[in-house]
Design a protein around this motif. Structure first.
Motif, PDB file in Angstrom:
ATOM      1  N   UNK A   1      -1.253  -4.031   4.316  1.00 48.86           N
ATOM      2  CA  UNK A   1      -1.659  -4.219   2.912  1.00 48.86           C
ATOM      3  C   UNK A   1      -0.567  -3.764   1.944  1.00 48.86           C
ATOM      4  N   UNK A   2       0.190  -2.729   2.317  1.00 46.22           N
ATOM      5  CA  UNK A   2       1.219  -2.226   1.407  1.00 46.22           C
ATOM      6  C   UNK A   2       2.436  -3.152   1.327  1.00 46.22           C
ATOM      7  N   UNK A   3       2.572  -4.074   2.280  1.00 43.40           N
ATOM      8  CA  UNK A   3       3.676  -5.050   2.236  1.00 43.40           C
ATOM      9  C   UNK A   3       3.369  -6.211   1.280  1.00 43.40           C
ATOM     10  N   UNK A   4       2.098  -6.321   0.894  1.00 37.74           N
ATOM     11  CA  UNK A   4       1.681  -7.455   0.051  1.00 37.74           C
ATOM     12  C   UNK A   4       1.960  -7.154  -1.419  1.00 37.74           C
ATOM     13  N   UNK A   5       2.009  -8.201  -2.273  1.00 37.86           N
ATOM     14  CA  UNK A   5       2.083  -7.949  -3.723  1.00 37.86           C
ATOM     15  C   UNK A   5       0.885  -7.098  -4.147  1.00 37.86           C
ATOM     16  N   UNK A   6       1.068  -6.230  -5.126  1.00 33.38           N
ATOM     17  CA  UNK A   6       0.021  -5.302  -5.574  1.00 33.38           C
ATOM     18  C   UNK A   6      -0.518  -4.503  -4.396  1.00 33.38           C
ATOM     19  N   UNK A   7       0.400  -4.070  -3.539  1.00 34.94           N
ATOM     20  CA  UNK A   7       0.027  -3.427  -2.284  1.00 34.94           C
ATOM     21  C   UNK A   7      -0.875  -2.221  -2.448  1.00 34.94           C
ATOM     22  N   UNK A   8      -0.629  -1.414  -3.475  1.00 35.11           N
ATOM     23  CA  UNK A   8      -1.436  -0.201  -3.678  1.00 35.11           C
ATOM     24  C   UNK A   8      -2.894  -0.563  -3.956  1.00 35.11           C
ATOM     25  N   UNK A   9      -3.101  -1.510  -4.893  1.00 36.71           N
ATOM     26  CA  UNK A   9      -4.456  -1.932  -5.254  1.00 36.71           C
ATOM     27  C   UNK A   9      -5.170  -2.557  -4.051  1.00 36.71           C
ATOM     28  N   UNK A  10      -4.455  -3.424  -3.332  1.00 43.33           N
ATOM     29  CA  UNK A  10      -5.057  -4.098  -2.171  1.00 43.33           C
ATOM     30  C   UNK A  10      -5.432  -3.066  -1.102  1.00 43.33           C
ATOM     31  N   UNK A  11      -4.575  -2.059  -0.906  1.00 39.73           N
ATOM     32  CA  UNK A  11      -4.868  -1.001   0.079  1.00 39.73           C
ATOM     33  C   UNK A  11      -6.138  -0.238  -0.304  1.00 39.73           C
TER      34      UNK A  11
ATOM     35  N   UNK B   1      -1.941   0.821  10.816  1.00 36.12           N
ATOM     36  CA  UNK B   1      -1.647  -0.612  10.952  1.00 36.12           C
ATOM     37  C   UNK B   1      -2.174  -1.373   9.739  1.00 36.12           C
ATOM     38  N   UNK B   2      -3.415  -1.059   9.338  1.00 37.73           N
ATOM     39  CA  UNK B   2      -4.017  -1.748   8.191  1.00 37.73           C
ATOM     40  C   UNK B   2      -3.231  -1.465   6.912  1.00 37.73           C
ATOM     41  N   UNK B   3      -2.919  -0.184   6.669  1.00 36.96           N
ATOM     42  CA  UNK B   3      -2.188   0.171   5.439  1.00 36.96           C
ATOM     43  C   UNK B   3      -0.768  -0.387   5.438  1.00 36.96           C
ATOM     44  N   UNK B   4      -0.142  -0.432   6.610  1.00 35.36           N
ATOM     45  CA  UNK B   4       1.214  -0.996   6.690  1.00 35.36           C
ATOM     46  C   UNK B   4       1.205  -2.469   6.281  1.00 35.36           C
TER      47      UNK B   4
ATOM     48  N   UNK C   1      -9.193  -5.744  13.137  1.00 35.54           N
ATOM     49  CA  UNK C   1      -8.567  -7.012  12.717  1.00 35.54           C
ATOM     50  C   UNK C   1      -7.083  -6.822  12.447  1.00 35.54           C
ATOM     51  N   UNK C   2      -6.724  -5.633  11.995  1.00 39.97           N
ATOM     52  CA  UNK C   2      -5.302  -5.336  11.760  1.00 39.97           C
ATOM     53  C   UNK C   2      -4.613  -4.900  13.048  1.00 39.97           C
ATOM     54  N   UNK C   3      -5.312  -4.077  13.834  1.00 40.08           N
ATOM     55  CA  UNK C   3      -4.661  -3.403  14.957  1.00 40.08           C
ATOM     56  C   UNK C   3      -4.661  -4.202  16.258  1.00 40.08           C
ATOM     57  N   UNK C   4      -5.767  -4.896  16.572  1.00 40.58           N
ATOM     58  CA  UNK C   4      -5.825  -5.532  17.895  1.00 40.58           C
ATOM     59  C   UNK C   4      -4.836  -6.688  18.064  1.00 40.58           C
ATOM     60  N   UNK C   5      -4.729  -7.620  17.096  1.00 41.94           N
ATOM     61  CA  UNK C   5      -3.702  -8.663  17.265  1.00 41.94           C
ATOM     62  C   UNK C   5      -2.299  -8.061  17.421  1.00 41.94           C
TER      63      UNK C   5
END
Length: 511
Positions: free
Chosen positions: A401-411, A396-399, A112-116
């Motif tokens: 999630x880490x851009x989002x607010x609370x990136x560490x927790x979301x990752x 791709x997925x971590x890149x 879902x992160x990588x294919x698009x």
């Protein structure tokens, strides 16, 4: 009564199937350990042959399965109730949760992160648009939808589940892949080498398709832990992750469909909904909704051209045919599992949920995760594409999630989500492979433990020789899809016939 007799008669292990499938898998791993380059060459050659000779047939099979399933759903047969029960034995929420978790699985998180992103950076050849431009957004998402949507969900258990449920629960035949060909060959297929070969081919396909994600999860979570916590990205870390995963999904498979498998699935769907809601609110909300609506529009208007595209066979074989082979390989055993959890549902409920509702949920999920990545990439070129190019899907997925607010927790939560997604595929496939070995829907505990450990150990051995071992097995599922696709073909006409027969038996005559 006939069902009970069949159940009792088949509690013994089917040794020919056990030896054929288990022996082949052990031989595969032994060859990988002895000479990986030889094995990779053989698998790649077979992969090329399978996609070249069967790719077009698979595209037609996938398309026809979806169209015929919808036809059965809207017909009078759609009202027939499956599984010889007058009402469902699992609540609708739990039923949908198990279906989503088992079929979407861990691959659905990383892909879902990588294919698009992959289709955004390099636009699919059907769409004449400039890559990595605003015009490339909707085609990129629509192409991802094609690979994870209506067709892939339908092949995993719409028509085939009808055949399994009718022949097992209503007619008392053993719950094994071979009964898909019972309407063609009759009693001959129930006994002897033909039935054993059919079952073994389906088991090898699904074990290949499950061991791959287990191995990749070890590699991906290890990468994530290294990025987030500085833990060494080594084989010992990967092995620890796989051992933990074996423990989770084996306990779940042993406790059964209505307990462990259902509890894990319900928890994970809840976590996925929390993460979706958070990204919707904290991420590019308007972009996500706009992209979802527009991309579904592109998918619908270009549906037949995308499903039947053959102009660039190199691209088609690397993407569409690879996915079709993967999902076809899973087809018979996924359908058996769906048959086990769908008793008491009508044919219409089964097909609409599986072939329409689940794909639409998948599209929204891909838009939230992958669409957010594209939005971030448009705003700051290279922020997602560069980590993806350097380190693949987990990066791709971590890149993103880490851009989002609370990136560490979301990752961290995404790593938990992915782990449990793979565990829910592991437990359901452990359970279903055990079903094949006995022909009943409640296989012995010892058998479930054996297959649970076997799949994890295969994954651990293969990643010990590097990601090439797991990649060889991932490619191999496309090779195993060749015999499986021939086993699935008769369901195109047998499922509608049996659905009509079931409706007639239940007094649901044409109005």
């Amino acid at each position: 009564m006939s069902h009970q007799v069949a159940e009792n008669a088949n509690t013994a292990i089917d040794w020919p199937v056990f030896i054929l499938s288990g022996g082949f898998l052990l031989m595969f791993v032994a060859t990988a350990l002895f000479d990986l380059s030889f094995l990779s060459a053989v698998v790649n050659s077979a992969f090329g042959g399978a996609t070249k000779l069967f790719g077009a047939y698979w595209q037609v099979l996938m398309l026809l399965t979806f169209i015929i399933a919808l036809g059965v759903a809207v017909s009078d047969s759609g009202r027939a109730r499956l599984g010889n029960l007058s009402a469902p034995d699992i609540s609708t929420y739990k039923w949908v949760a198990i279906i989503m978790c088992t079929l979407l699985a861990g691959g659905g998180v990383f892909w879902a992160a990588a294919e698009p992103m992959a289709h955004f950076i390099n636009s699919p050849p059907l769409f004449v648009v400039e890559s990595a431009s605003p015009a490339a957004v909707y085609p990129a998402l629509a192409q991802s939808y094609m690979h994870w949507g209506f067709l892939s969900w339908s092949i995993l258990g719409s028509l085939t589940a009808i055949i399994f449920m009718y022949l097992h629960y209503d007619k008392g035949l053993p719950l094994k892949p071979r009964i898909l060909l019972y309407p063609v060959f009759g009693e001959v297929v129930l006994h002897g080498w033909l039935g054993a070969l059919i079952d073994a081919a389906c088991v090898v396909a699904v074990v290949s398709g499950t061991v791959g994600p287990i191995g990749f999860l070890g590699l991906q979570v290890s990468f994530g832990l290294s990025e987030l916590f500085g833990i060494s990205d080594s084989y010992s870390t990967q092995l620890t992750i796989i051992l933990g995963l074996i423990l989770i999904y084996t306990i779940s498979a042993v406790s059964g469909v209505t307990r462990g498998i259902q509890i894990l699935s319900s928890f994970n769907i809840g976590l996925a909904m929390v993460l979706m809601s958070f990204i919707l609110l904290a991420g590019p909300t308007a972009f996500i909704f706009d992209s979802f609506i527009q991309s579904v529009g592109v998918l619908i208007t270009e549906f037949i051209p995308m499903a039947s595209y053959r102009a660039d066979t190199g691209w088609v074989n690397g993407w569409t045919v690879f996915f079709w082979g993967w999902f076809i390989g899973y087809g018979p055993l996924m359908a058996m599992f769906i048959a086990r959890i769908s008793r008491g549902r009508t044919i219409r409920q089964l097909i609409v949920t599986l072939s329409l509702i689940a794909p639409l949920v998948t599209y929204f999920w891909f838009t939230i995760v992958g669409g957010s990545g594209i939005a971030l990439e448009l705003a700051s070129p290279g922020v997602i594409s560069e980590p993806y190019a350097a380190s693949g899907m987990p990066a791709a997925l971590l890149a993103i999630t880490q851009q989002l607010p609370w990136g560490f927790l979301i990752s961290v939560l995404f790593l938990v989500l992915t782990t449990i997604f793979v565990a829910t595929t592991g437990d359901s496939m452990t359970y279903t492979v055990s079903m094949v070995m006995t022909g009943t829907d409640n296989p012995p505990t010892a058998l479930r433990v054996f297959w649970g450990i076997m799949m994890g150990v295969l994954a651990a051995i293969l990643i010990s020789i590097g990601s090439g071992g797991v990649s060889a097995l991932q490619s191999f599922i496309v090779v195993t899809a060749v015999p499986v696709s021939l086993i699935l073909m008769p369901s195109l006409w047998n499922a509608p016939k049996l659905a009509k027969k079931l409706a007639a038996e239940q007094g649901l005559k044409s109005s």
